[in-house]
Design a protein around this motif. Structure first.
Motif: not given
Length: 77
Positions: A43-55
């Motif tokens: 979960m924490k990495d999914a949110f980090a991904l969303s921030k990096i990818l701006e989605k």
């Protein structure tokens, strides 16, 4: 099921799987597994991904067809 939204978002930002993996402390194989639907990030990495990818995280990991199927099955029972 392949995660085309994640693939497209990564490519649109110009990252390779290896670059994205490095930002999160994972291997290229882990990112490949997420994109190919073999596994999903924590979960924490999914949110980090969303921030990096701006989605939005829901956009990246929410599958409307699967949700509809699950909901219809529950209602039918």
């Amino acid at each position: 099921m392949k995660n085309n939204r994640l693939i497209k978002a990564r490519i649109k930002k110009g990252f390779t799987q290896e670059e994205l993996a490095g930002m999160l402390g994972y291997t290229k194989a882990a990112v490949s597994n997420w994109e190919n639907g073999v596994s999903v990030p924590r979960m924490k990495d999914a949110f980090a991904l969303s921030k990096i990818l701006e989605k939005d995280v829901a956009y990246l990991f929410y599958n409307q067809k699967e949700q509809d199927s699950h909901t219809k099955t529950k209602i039918a029972q």
